[in-house]
Design an enzyme around this catalytic site. Sequence first.
Site, PDB file in Angstrom:
ATOM      1  N   ASP A  37      57.438  69.299  11.676  1.00 51.41           N
ATOM      2  CA  ASP A  37      56.352  68.461  12.190  1.00 51.41           C
ATOM      3  C   ASP A  37      55.167  68.493  11.215  1.00 51.41           C
ATOM      4  O   ASP A  37      54.510  67.478  10.975  1.00 51.41           O
ATOM      5  CB  ASP A  37      55.917  68.986  13.566  1.00 51.41           C
ATOM      6  CG  ASP A  37      55.377  67.908  14.476  1.00 51.41           C
ATOM      7  OD1 ASP A  37      55.045  66.830  13.977  1.00 51.41           O
ATOM      8  OD2 ASP A  37      55.271  68.147  15.697  1.00 51.41           O
TER       9      ASP A  37
ATOM     10  N   HIS B 212      54.097  71.761  23.496  1.00 49.70           N
ATOM     11  CA  HIS B 212      54.037  71.292  22.098  1.00 49.70           C
ATOM     12  C   HIS B 212      52.801  70.397  22.003  1.00 49.70           C
ATOM     13  O   HIS B 212      52.872  69.190  22.225  1.00 49.70           O
ATOM     14  CB  HIS B 212      55.331  70.524  21.799  1.00 49.70           C
ATOM     15  CG  HIS B 212      55.409  69.923  20.431  1.00 49.70           C
ATOM     16  ND1 HIS B 212      56.226  70.417  19.445  1.00 49.70           N
ATOM     17  CD2 HIS B 212      54.798  68.847  19.881  1.00 49.70           C
ATOM     18  CE1 HIS B 212      56.126  69.681  18.358  1.00 49.70           C
ATOM     19  NE2 HIS B 212      55.264  68.706  18.600  1.00 49.70           N
TER      20      HIS B 212
ATOM     21  N   HIS C 127      49.568  68.740  20.156  1.00 51.52           N
ATOM     22  CA  HIS C 127      48.841  68.368  18.935  1.00 51.52           C
ATOM     23  C   HIS C 127      47.340  68.470  19.236  1.00 51.52           C
ATOM     24  O   HIS C 127      46.922  68.413  20.388  1.00 51.52           O
ATOM     25  CB  HIS C 127      49.250  66.957  18.485  1.00 51.52           C
ATOM     26  CG  HIS C 127      50.621  66.941  17.853  1.00 51.52           C
ATOM     27  ND1 HIS C 127      50.826  66.883  16.498  1.00 51.52           N
ATOM     28  CD2 HIS C 127      51.857  67.007  18.401  1.00 51.52           C
ATOM     29  CE1 HIS C 127      52.119  66.902  16.234  1.00 51.52           C
ATOM     30  NE2 HIS C 127      52.779  66.972  17.372  1.00 51.52           N
TER      31      HIS C 127
ATOM     32  N   CYS D  48      52.573  62.721  13.508  1.00 53.76           N
ATOM     33  CA  CYS D  48      53.823  61.977  13.703  1.00 53.76           C
ATOM     34  C   CYS D  48      53.714  60.626  13.007  1.00 53.76           C
ATOM     35  O   CYS D  48      52.750  59.892  13.225  1.00 53.76           O
ATOM     36  CB  CYS D  48      54.095  61.777  15.186  1.00 53.76           C
ATOM     37  SG  CYS D  48      55.570  60.796  15.496  1.00 53.76           S
TER      38      CYS D  48
END
Length: 299
Positions: free
Chosen positions: A16, A207, A209, A240
């Site tokens: 990522d 998860h 961000h 992303c």
Amino acid sequence: MAFPNHVRLVEVGPRDGLQNEPEPIDTQTKLALIDRLGAAGLTHIEAASFVSPKWVPQMADHREVMQGLTRRNGVTYSALTPNLKGLEAALECGVDEVAVFGAASEAFSQKNINCSVSESLERFAPVLERAREANVRVRGYVSCVLGCPYEGEIAPAKVAEVSKALYEMGCYEVSLGDTIGTGTPLKAKRMIEAVARDIPMTQLAAHFHDTYGQALANLYAVMEEGIAVVDSSVAGLGGCPYAKGASGNVASEDVVYLLDGLGIESGIDLNALAATGTWITQTIGRPNRSKVGVALAAK
Ligand code: HMG
Ligand code: MG
């Protein structure tokens, strides 16, 4: 609910964290990063992504990365595999564990993997079947759990529905992605509560961000609910490619500092991790987005 005693970090920096870098990063740098992360005590490292190189050029060396690893005892090296083609290639390279990735948003699913949410689930079924035959565990990601760059608000019920489908299909763990980092703690709690009605808390991961600077607060909130697996990226690298403006994951160093302060074990050497964050950001010419990493480097 009380905080867990131990939290497992899933380090997603090499995948990522690097997938969105515009300039090619050489395979040796990726391998050195993975090795240093293992040396710092990370036990789960997402090392590569077996996706189309046309879609994500930065991950085109997935075979070289997966085959070039110096394996450490006790470390799981995983990779993203969106379809059977990706899975077969990952298996050939000796991957330890794979992950399929879906979304709670139709529009994001189309942009990211070129199919609807229900088509994605149909695509994942044979991936899970084949992985089971090969004795390889599969993790399931759900993106846009706290907001979508195209659709805006996402209902917790939709997140729960997709998560349940992945879990029932055989994913041993479902990782809930705040892809664009718009979530806030109460929202994160409500989303987790909805998902945990169908899936045991022990099989869920966060998860998050950090685009809006809320990731640590959100983690604190969901750990209070019992979440004990956290995805993070060294130096807060990443974003992303199919979510414009989304910045990196919560920084691993910041998570470890928080855990240490709460008396929650992670088994990670914060100084070694911070030194890795300093090294990788200098090597690829990126700012270090870990506040803890920057503070420790200045000491
Ligand atoms: P498609 O175009 O619908 O698939 O893409 P296709 O089956 O029609 O194949 C098209 C071409 O891709 C063909 O090549 C295939 O061989 C090739 P061509 O004939 O044109 O030369 N191909 C592949 N090549 C290598 N590996 C493969 C593979 N599959 C097909 N596995 C596909 C569908 C899923 C492949 C495409 O949309 C794709 O690669 N998407 C990648 C998206 C991506 O990697 N996004 C970032 C990761 S997800 C993320 O960051 C979110 C997460 O962090 C959680 C969060 O934060 O929310 C996990
Ligand atoms: Mg992500």
